[in-house]
Design a protein around this motif. Structure first.
Motif, mmCIF file in Angstrom:
data_model
loop_
_atom_site.group_PDB
_atom_site.id
_atom_site.type_symbol
_atom_site.label_atom_id
_atom_site.label_comp_id
_atom_site.label_asym_id
_atom_site.label_seq_id
_atom_site.Cartn_x
_atom_site.Cartn_y
_atom_site.Cartn_z
ATOM 1 N N ILE A 136 0.880 -1.163 0.065
ATOM 2 C CA ILE A 136 0.020 0.028 0.105
ATOM 3 C C ILE A 136 0.827 1.244 -0.049
ATOM 4 C CG2 ILE A 136 -1.668 1.425 1.076
ATOM 5 C CD1 ILE A 136 -2.940 -1.347 0.261
ATOM 6 N N ILE A 137 0.775 2.252 -1.059
ATOM 7 C CA ILE A 137 1.540 3.223 -1.317
ATOM 8 C C ILE A 137 0.800 4.444 -1.011
ATOM 9 C CG2 ILE A 137 3.120 4.313 -2.733
ATOM 10 C CD1 ILE A 137 4.303 1.804 -2.376
ATOM 11 N N PRO A 138 1.043 5.419 0.128
ATOM 12 C CA PRO A 138 0.237 6.563 0.297
ATOM 13 C C PRO A 138 0.733 7.540 -1.143
ATOM 14 C CG PRO A 138 2.147 6.556 1.706
ATOM 15 C CD PRO A 138 2.347 5.128 1.165
ATOM 16 N N ILE A 139 -0.079 8.333 -1.346
ATOM 17 C CA ILE A 139 0.038 9.249 -2.690
ATOM 18 C C ILE A 139 -0.278 10.534 -2.050
ATOM 19 C CG2 ILE A 139 -0.750 9.753 -4.845
ATOM 20 C CD1 ILE A 139 0.442 7.077 -4.698
ATOM 21 N N TYR A 140 0.850 11.376 -2.492
ATOM 22 C CA TYR A 140 0.867 12.761 -1.997
ATOM 23 C C TYR A 140 0.655 13.568 -3.337
ATOM 24 C CZ TYR A 140 2.630 10.718 2.230
ATOM 25 O OH TYR A 140 2.738 10.188 3.233
ATOM 26 N N ASP A 141 -0.362 14.731 -3.045
ATOM 27 C CA ASP A 141 -0.492 15.809 -4.114
ATOM 28 C C ASP A 141 0.459 16.742 -3.835
ATOM 29 O OD1 ASP A 141 -1.198 17.916 -5.659
ATOM 30 O OD2 ASP A 141 -3.451 17.741 -5.278
ATOM 31 N N LEU A 142 1.787 16.862 -4.792
ATOM 32 C CA LEU A 142 3.127 17.488 -4.521
ATOM 33 C C LEU A 142 2.727 19.154 -4.698
ATOM 34 C CD1 LEU A 142 5.583 17.216 -3.607
ATOM 35 C CD2 LEU A 142 6.231 16.799 -6.094
ATOM 36 N N ALA A 143 1.672 19.238 -5.769
ATOM 37 C CA ALA A 143 1.077 20.736 -6.097
ATOM 38 C C ALA A 143 0.502 21.336 -4.903
ATOM 39 C CB ALA A 143 0.154 20.667 -7.258
ATOM 40 N N GLN A 144 -0.214 20.518 -4.176
ATOM 41 C CA GLN A 144 -0.942 21.193 -2.968
ATOM 42 C C GLN A 144 0.235 21.408 -2.062
ATOM 43 O OE1 GLN A 144 -4.234 19.043 -1.750
ATOM 44 N NE2 GLN A 144 -5.249 20.655 -0.763
ATOM 45 N N ARG A 145 1.053 20.364 -1.813
ATOM 46 C CA ARG A 145 1.977 20.524 -0.757
ATOM 47 C C ARG A 145 2.878 21.772 -1.016
ATOM 48 N NH1 ARG A 145 5.130 20.626 3.422
ATOM 49 N NH2 ARG A 145 6.594 18.899 3.915
ATOM 50 N N MET A 146 3.219 22.215 -2.228
ATOM 51 C CA MET A 146 4.018 23.001 -2.403
ATOM 52 C C MET A 146 3.213 24.772 -2.842
ATOM 53 S SD MET A 146 6.711 21.582 -2.654
ATOM 54 C CE MET A 146 8.077 22.698 -3.367
ATOM 55 N N GLY A 147 1.903 24.341 -2.542
ATOM 56 C CA GLY A 147 1.042 25.542 -2.651
ATOM 57 C C GLY A 147 1.004 26.185 -4.042
ATOM 58 N N THR A 161 10.897 5.721 5.735
ATOM 59 C CA THR A 161 9.962 4.776 6.324
ATOM 60 C C THR A 161 9.500 3.978 5.138
ATOM 61 O OG1 THR A 161 8.065 6.404 6.166
ATOM 62 C CG2 THR A 161 9.562 6.488 8.219
ATOM 63 N N GLY A 162 9.853 3.989 3.868
ATOM 64 C CA GLY A 162 9.327 3.111 3.017
ATOM 65 C C GLY A 162 9.165 4.064 1.745
ATOM 66 N N GLN A 163 8.009 3.680 0.933
ATOM 67 C CA GLN A 163 7.771 4.219 -0.251
ATOM 68 C C GLN A 163 6.357 5.118 0.002
ATOM 69 O OE1 GLN A 163 7.625 1.021 -2.883
ATOM 70 N NE2 GLN A 163 9.878 0.864 -3.265
ATOM 71 N N ALA A 164 6.621 6.118 -1.109
ATOM 72 C CA ALA A 164 5.433 7.106 -1.070
ATOM 73 C C ALA A 164 5.492 7.573 -2.642
ATOM 74 C CB ALA A 164 5.335 8.142 -0.489
ATOM 75 N N GLY A 165 4.026 7.718 -2.911
ATOM 76 C CA GLY A 165 3.945 8.401 -4.465
ATOM 77 C C GLY A 165 3.490 9.702 -4.485
ATOM 78 N N VAL A 166 4.255 10.546 -5.578
ATOM 79 C CA VAL A 166 3.793 11.890 -5.605
ATOM 80 C C VAL A 166 3.189 12.140 -6.908
ATOM 81 C CG1 VAL A 166 5.274 12.832 -4.019
ATOM 82 C CG2 VAL A 166 6.292 12.609 -6.341
ATOM 83 N N LEU A 167 2.023 12.896 -7.098
ATOM 84 C CA LEU A 167 1.298 13.214 -8.363
ATOM 85 C C LEU A 167 2.325 14.289 -9.069
ATOM 86 C CD1 LEU A 167 -2.149 13.328 -7.002
ATOM 87 C CD2 LEU A 167 -1.091 11.317 -8.214
#
Length: 148
Positions: free
Chosen positions: A55-66, A84-90
């Motif tokens: 299970i890979i958490p997916i992050y909205d990089l655009a939102q993270r960066m504003g 701590t593992g893997q994560a995905g960024v859009l």
């Protein structure tokens, strides 16, 4: 007298901006797939996907960066190795793998150093080099989610 070192960066687009991650932090790049929603107080967590039994958490990089980016702009997911593992960024699209020297990298004194490591100047382009540990690491809201 100073040693010039080089590193390879994976360059990708988010909206009209170019960002990069060190190639060593990038595990793989996959086609965009709609993440399954999860309840989160963190606005930039988009959900999770299943990838090869994980299970890979997916992050909205655009939102993270504003950044204001429409959902339709996502074409790829960059799977990143975190502490701590893997994560995905859009991201919109992966542009290229670029080799830059330390002379081409410049610190950004006003930037959030947790997320931005430096800026690479490549001819007339400015590529923002992200800090993979800082995007997901201690002190960031991801740990708060992991602690829940």
């Amino acid at each position: 007298m100073s040693d010039i070192t080089s590193q390879q960066l994976v360059v990708f687009s988010i909206g009209s901006e170019e960002y990069a991650l060190p190639i060593g932090a990038v595990h793989e790049i996959i086609r965009y797939t709609e993440p399954r929603s999860v309840t989160s107080d963190v606005p930039w967590i988009r959900g999770v996907i299943g990838l090869r039994g994980k299970i890979i958490p997916i992050y909205d990089l655009a939102q993270r960066m504003g950044l204001p980016v429409a959902d339709a702009d996502f074409g790829k997911i960059v799977i990143v190795e975190t502490g701590t593992g893997q994560a995905g960024v859009l991201v919109g699209d992966v542009e290229e793998v670029l080799t830059v020297t330390s002379e081409q990298l410049e610190a950004v004194p006003t930037a959030d150093t947790q997320t931005i490591e430096s800026i690479a100047k490549i001819d007339d382009r400015l590529v923002i080099l992200l800090n993979p540990e800082g995007l997901f690491s201690s002190g960031s809201r991801v740990d708060e989610l992991a602690a829940v």
